[in-house]
Design a protein around this motif. Structure first.
Motif, PDB file in Angstrom:
ATOM      1  N   LYS A   1      33.305  36.603  33.337  1.00 33.37           N
ATOM      2  CA  LYS A   1      32.487  37.459  32.483  1.00 33.37           C
ATOM      3  C   LYS A   1      31.171  36.769  32.178  1.00 33.37           C
ATOM      4  O   LYS A   1      31.134  35.558  31.930  1.00 33.37           O
ATOM      5  CB  LYS A   1      33.222  37.749  31.181  1.00 33.37           C
ATOM      6  CG  LYS A   1      34.341  38.742  31.390  1.00 33.37           C
ATOM      7  CD  LYS A   1      35.006  39.103  30.093  1.00 33.37           C
ATOM      8  CE  LYS A   1      36.168  40.033  30.386  1.00 33.37           C
ATOM      9  NZ  LYS A   1      37.283  39.892  29.513  1.00 33.37           N
ATOM     10  N   GLN A   2      30.101  37.515  32.184  1.00 33.30           N
ATOM     11  CA  GLN A   2      28.807  36.979  31.732  1.00 33.30           C
ATOM     12  C   GLN A   2      28.080  38.110  30.990  1.00 33.30           C
ATOM     13  O   GLN A   2      27.797  39.156  31.593  1.00 33.30           O
ATOM     14  CB  GLN A   2      27.956  36.492  32.904  1.00 33.30           C
ATOM     15  CG  GLN A   2      26.729  35.763  32.424  1.00 33.30           C
ATOM     16  CD  GLN A   2      25.889  35.201  33.566  1.00 33.30           C
ATOM     17  OE1 GLN A   2      25.120  35.914  34.185  1.00 33.30           O
ATOM     18  NE2 GLN A   2      26.041  33.921  33.839  1.00 33.30           N
TER      19      GLN A   2
ATOM     20  N   ALA B   1      26.272  41.145  38.073  1.00 33.83           N
ATOM     21  CA  ALA B   1      26.296  42.610  38.160  1.00 33.83           C
ATOM     22  C   ALA B   1      26.801  43.163  36.835  1.00 33.83           C
ATOM     23  O   ALA B   1      27.674  42.565  36.196  1.00 33.83           O
ATOM     24  CB  ALA B   1      27.208  43.069  39.295  1.00 33.83           C
ATOM     25  N   ASP B   2      26.242  44.315  36.446  1.00 37.40           N
ATOM     26  CA  ASP B   2      26.712  44.960  35.216  1.00 37.40           C
ATOM     27  C   ASP B   2      28.094  45.584  35.420  1.00 37.40           C
ATOM     28  O   ASP B   2      28.928  45.584  34.517  1.00 37.40           O
ATOM     29  CB  ASP B   2      25.732  46.072  34.807  1.00 37.40           C
ATOM     30  CG  ASP B   2      24.351  45.527  34.510  1.00 37.40           C
ATOM     31  OD1 ASP B   2      24.250  44.666  33.622  1.00 37.40           O
ATOM     32  OD2 ASP B   2      23.390  45.947  35.186  1.00 37.40           O
TER      33      ASP B   2
ATOM     34  N   ARG C   1      41.304  42.624  42.127  1.00 37.10           N
ATOM     35  CA  ARG C   1      42.373  43.373  41.462  1.00 37.10           C
ATOM     36  C   ARG C   1      43.058  42.603  40.317  1.00 37.10           C
ATOM     37  O   ARG C   1      43.323  43.183  39.261  1.00 37.10           O
ATOM     38  CB  ARG C   1      43.395  43.809  42.527  1.00 37.10           C
ATOM     39  CG  ARG C   1      44.546  44.616  41.990  1.00 37.10           C
ATOM     40  CD  ARG C   1      45.518  45.011  43.106  1.00 37.10           C
ATOM     41  NE  ARG C   1      46.773  45.431  42.489  1.00 37.10           N
ATOM     42  CZ  ARG C   1      47.087  46.686  42.207  1.00 37.10           C
ATOM     43  NH1 ARG C   1      46.277  47.658  42.520  1.00 37.10           N
ATOM     44  NH2 ARG C   1      48.221  46.972  41.612  1.00 37.10           N
ATOM     45  N   PRO C   2      43.359  41.280  40.479  1.00 33.79           N
ATOM     46  CA  PRO C   2      44.029  40.567  39.386  1.00 33.79           C
ATOM     47  C   PRO C   2      43.243  40.575  38.065  1.00 33.79           C
ATOM     48  O   PRO C   2      43.824  40.324  37.013  1.00 33.79           O
ATOM     49  CB  PRO C   2      44.173  39.138  39.926  1.00 33.79           C
ATOM     50  CG  PRO C   2      44.170  39.300  41.414  1.00 33.79           C
ATOM     51  CD  PRO C   2      43.241  40.437  41.686  1.00 33.79           C
ATOM     52  N   HIS C   3      41.943  40.869  38.093  1.00 34.31           N
ATOM     53  CA  HIS C   3      41.194  40.988  36.829  1.00 34.31           C
ATOM     54  C   HIS C   3      41.561  42.277  36.092  1.00 34.31           C
ATOM     55  O   HIS C   3      41.243  42.427  34.917  1.00 34.31           O
ATOM     56  CB  HIS C   3      39.686  40.967  37.086  1.00 34.31           C
ATOM     57  CG  HIS C   3      39.177  39.620  37.483  1.00 34.31           C
ATOM     58  ND1 HIS C   3      38.791  38.667  36.571  1.00 34.31           N
ATOM     59  CD2 HIS C   3      39.025  39.051  38.697  1.00 34.31           C
ATOM     60  CE1 HIS C   3      38.404  37.565  37.209  1.00 34.31           C
ATOM     61  NE2 HIS C   3      38.539  37.777  38.492  1.00 34.31           N
ATOM     62  N   LEU C   4      42.222  43.204  36.802  1.00 34.16           N
ATOM     63  CA  LEU C   4      42.621  44.469  36.169  1.00 34.16           C
ATOM     64  C   LEU C   4      44.114  44.548  35.896  1.00 34.16           C
ATOM     65  O   LEU C   4      44.541  45.144  34.912  1.00 34.16           O
ATOM     66  CB  LEU C   4      42.222  45.654  37.066  1.00 34.16           C
ATOM     67  CG  LEU C   4      40.758  46.067  36.968  1.00 34.16           C
ATOM     68  CD1 LEU C   4      40.339  46.881  38.177  1.00 34.16           C
ATOM     69  CD2 LEU C   4      40.519  46.869  35.688  1.00 34.16           C
ATOM     70  N   THR C   5      44.899  44.002  36.810  1.00 34.30           N
ATOM     71  CA  THR C   5      46.354  44.116  36.653  1.00 34.30           C
ATOM     72  C   THR C   5      47.065  43.033  37.462  1.00 34.30           C
ATOM     73  O   THR C   5      46.558  42.582  38.496  1.00 34.30           O
ATOM     74  CB  THR C   5      46.859  45.508  37.133  1.00 34.30           C
ATOM     75  OG1 THR C   5      48.287  45.509  37.124  1.00 34.30           O
ATOM     76  CG2 THR C   5      46.393  45.853  38.531  1.00 34.30           C
ATOM     77  N   ASP C   6      48.286  42.676  36.983  1.00 31.43           N
ATOM     78  CA  ASP C   6      49.128  41.719  37.722  1.00 31.43           C
ATOM     79  C   ASP C   6      50.035  42.428  38.716  1.00 31.43           C
ATOM     80  O   ASP C   6      50.776  41.777  39.454  1.00 31.43           O
ATOM     81  CB  ASP C   6      50.059  40.974  36.745  1.00 31.43           C
ATOM     82  CG  ASP C   6      49.276  40.077  35.820  1.00 31.43           C
ATOM     83  OD1 ASP C   6      48.164  39.687  36.218  1.00 31.43           O
ATOM     84  OD2 ASP C   6      49.766  39.791  34.708  1.00 31.43           O
TER      85      ASP C   6
ATOM     86  N   ASN D   1      33.594  47.755  32.671  1.00 30.10           N
ATOM     87  CA  ASN D   1      32.618  47.266  33.648  1.00 30.10           C
ATOM     88  C   ASN D   1      33.253  46.849  34.972  1.00 30.10           C
ATOM     89  O   ASN D   1      32.660  46.094  35.736  1.00 30.10           O
ATOM     90  CB  ASN D   1      31.846  46.077  33.056  1.00 30.10           C
ATOM     91  CG  ASN D   1      32.809  45.014  32.547  1.00 30.10           C
ATOM     92  OD1 ASN D   1      34.008  45.076  32.812  1.00 30.10           O
ATOM     93  ND2 ASN D   1      32.280  44.040  31.820  1.00 30.10           N
ATOM     94  N   LEU D   2      34.470  47.322  35.213  1.00 27.53           N
ATOM     95  CA  LEU D   2      35.193  46.912  36.432  1.00 27.53           C
ATOM     96  C   LEU D   2      36.198  47.984  36.810  1.00 27.53           C
ATOM     97  O   LEU D   2      36.953  48.465  35.948  1.00 27.53           O
ATOM     98  CB  LEU D   2      35.930  45.600  36.166  1.00 27.53           C
ATOM     99  CG  LEU D   2      36.871  45.093  37.260  1.00 27.53           C
ATOM    100  CD1 LEU D   2      36.099  44.775  38.540  1.00 27.53           C
ATOM    101  CD2 LEU D   2      37.619  43.838  36.790  1.00 27.53           C
ATOM    102  N   THR D   3      36.214  48.354  38.095  1.00 25.90           N
ATOM    103  CA  THR D   3      37.269  49.251  38.574  1.00 25.90           C
ATOM    104  C   THR D   3      37.507  48.968  40.053  1.00 25.90           C
ATOM    105  O   THR D   3      36.902  48.053  40.628  1.00 25.90           O
ATOM    106  CB  THR D   3      36.915  50.736  38.318  1.00 25.90           C
ATOM    107  OG1 THR D   3      38.046  51.549  38.650  1.00 25.90           O
ATOM    108  CG2 THR D   3      35.716  51.198  39.133  1.00 25.90           C
ATOM    109  N   MET D   4      38.400  49.722  40.663  1.00 25.77           N
ATOM    110  CA  MET D   4      38.698  49.476  42.076  1.00 25.77           C
ATOM    111  C   MET D   4      38.977  50.788  42.782  1.00 25.77           C
ATOM    112  O   MET D   4      39.250  51.817  42.144  1.00 25.77           O
ATOM    113  CB  MET D   4      39.873  48.512  42.222  1.00 25.77           C
ATOM    114  CG  MET D   4      41.115  48.852  41.448  1.00 25.77           C
ATOM    115  SD  MET D   4      42.286  47.471  41.575  1.00 25.77           S
ATOM    116  CE  MET D   4      43.514  47.982  40.375  1.00 25.77           C
TER     117      MET D   4
END
Ligand SMILES: Cc1cc2nc3c(=O)[nH]c(=O)nc-3n(C[C@H](O)[C@H](O)[C@H](O)COP(=O)(O)OP(=O)(O)OC[C@H]3O[C@@H](n4cnc5c(N)ncnc54)[C@H](O)[C@@H]3O)c2cc1C
Length: 393
Positions: free
Chosen positions: A147-148, A164-165, A178-183, A307-310
């Motif tokens: 994260k920034q 990136a935003d 993907r691991p930033h969204l789910t395990d 700010n993140l999806t897949m």
């Protein structure tokens, strides 16, 4: 509540799409048509990297819907492979039980049963040529991000890090994002496909080519398959598909770059199969590629981030036995682009949440169908089941 805003949610936002497969590139094109600032980070060295895999059939309400919205239907029509969707169904002895070569229309855009085939490399080229120059940053192998501020700092193997935003993971089944969204991880379907590619097919595999006739072959016997399809440049891609353990690529002990060894394996493991198939194994270009087939759990869910999806395989890899993987990836791109650029959502977070809820439900339905088809196609009654299915269409 129905929000209406005049300013597009993602105006002045920098969007990073990681992965320049069909899903990522379709999204880039659709967002650029709306004036969105987008970059695609792709690990392939350049645009000439060979794209592996079977040809893809696009479906009217998903892949082709995205192509239409992207303004690329004419380019698609000029580049698809007419007749490559024609199918012969065989048994293991290479006896033909079904063929639609004489009856199927060559071109029938707009009909939902028409599923035109396109070579993966050709589809990538069409999409690449449709996006603005310098959109794609080749040789960008994503490794991690943190994260920034309101967004993310992305790190690559050989390139400087970028901010990136909003990040969109389009980096396929083994997504590093993907691991930033789910395990939640995919499970092994019980089926492995051994892929081979043959160049100059009419000369190198004349007997199989004479049956293939520029279309597809599906051969079923003893709970095993051989599936193949015509590719561009007189290439054939084929798969020996069978039930086995997940670790078969290792436990088989096979050297996949040794054609003779793999042919001996085929003769031993597919003992009932005609020798006509041997020419495929004898004439493979490069190595065989073992592909254990995975599927995401049908009930997967996660909390949306702002700010993140897949999309595509990163979100919902599924077996290829319904031909839906690429179609879902491209429909994801279509729906995500619409959510991010519509004025119906109060925030980017809401837009992503709506997209993900619909996407999960749709992908789960198709993944179930793909798993069921995989079971049918590898069952003792596969031939009759598939003949019933194809005769009904
Ligand atoms: C054997 C087999 C046969 C199939 N047959 C069909 C079929 O007939 N019909 C069908 O619809 N689907 C089929 N599929 C599924 C289909 O290939 C996928 O669903 C589709 O390609 C998904 O598109 P995508 O853009 O999500 O991912 P991908 O096509 O996997 O693209 C991901 C991209 O991300 C890049 N990438 C990966 N990791 C990184 C990284 N760390 N950094 C930067 N870039 C990265 C890759 O190089 C690639 O360009 C098949 C799959 C398999 C395995």
């Amino acid at each position: 509540m129905n929000y209406k805003f005049n300013v597009m949610l993602v105006q002045n936002k920098q969007i990073a799409i990681v992965g320049g497969g069909p899903g990522g590139l379709t999204l880039a094109r659709l967002l650029q048509l709306q004036g969105v600032d987008v970059k695609v980070y792709e690990r392939d060295i350049n645009k000439d990297a060979r794209v592996q895999g079977s040809p893809l059939d696009l479906h009217e309400h998903s892949g082709l819907a995205a192509i239409r919205k992207a303004g690329l239907l004419d380019a698609f029509k000029n580049n698809f492979m007419p007749g490559a969707d024609k199918t012969n169904i065989l048994n293991e002895r290479a006896e033909v039980f079904f063929s639609d070569h004489e009856t199927k229309q060559i071109e029938n855009f707009g009909d939902e049963h028409f599923r035109p085939e396109i070579d993966r490399g050709v589809l990538r080229k069409i999409l690449l040529e449709s996006i603005q120059p310098d959109t794609i940053v080749w040789d960008s192998h994503f490794v991690s991000m943190e994260k920034q501020g309101e967004g993310w700092l992305l790190h690559f193997k050989n390139k400087a890090s970028v901010y990136a935003d909003i990040v969109i993971a389009a980096d396929g089944a083994n997504s590093k994002i993907r691991p930033h969204l789910t395990d939640i991880k995919p499970f092994y379907s019980g089926i492995t496909m051994l892929e081979g590619n043959v160049y100059d097919a009419e000369k190198s595999v004349p007997n199989v080519s004479a049956i293939l006739r520029g279309g597809k072959i599906m051969a079923f016997g003893n709970e095993q398959n051989i599936l193949m399809g015509q590719k561009a440049n007189n290439e054939i891609g084929f798969y020996a598909s069978f039930k086995t353990d997940e670790n078969w690529p290792v436990t088989s002990g096979l050297n996949f770059s040794d054609k003779t060894e793999v042919l001996e394996w085929f003769k031993k493991e597919y003992p009932e199969w005609s020798s006509i198939w041997y020419e495929l194994f004898e004439n493979v270009s490069g190595s065989f590629i073992p592909r254990p087939i995975y599927c995401m759990p049908l009930d997967q869910t996660w909390n949306a981030l702002p700010n993140l999806t897949m999309l595509g395989d990163a979100a919902h890899v599924m077996p290829p036995f319904a031909g839906e993987g690429v179609n879902m990836a491209m429909l994801d791109a279509l729906e995500l682009s619409e959510c991010l650029t519509s004025d119906d959502h109060a925030s980017i977070h809401d837009a992503i949440s709506v997209y993900e809820t619909n996407m999960r439900a749709r992908a789960s339905f198709m993944a179930k169908e793909s798993l069921d088809n995989g079971e049918k196609m590898h069952s003792a009654t596969a031939l009759t089941t598939m003949l019933d299915f194809f005769s009904g269409h």
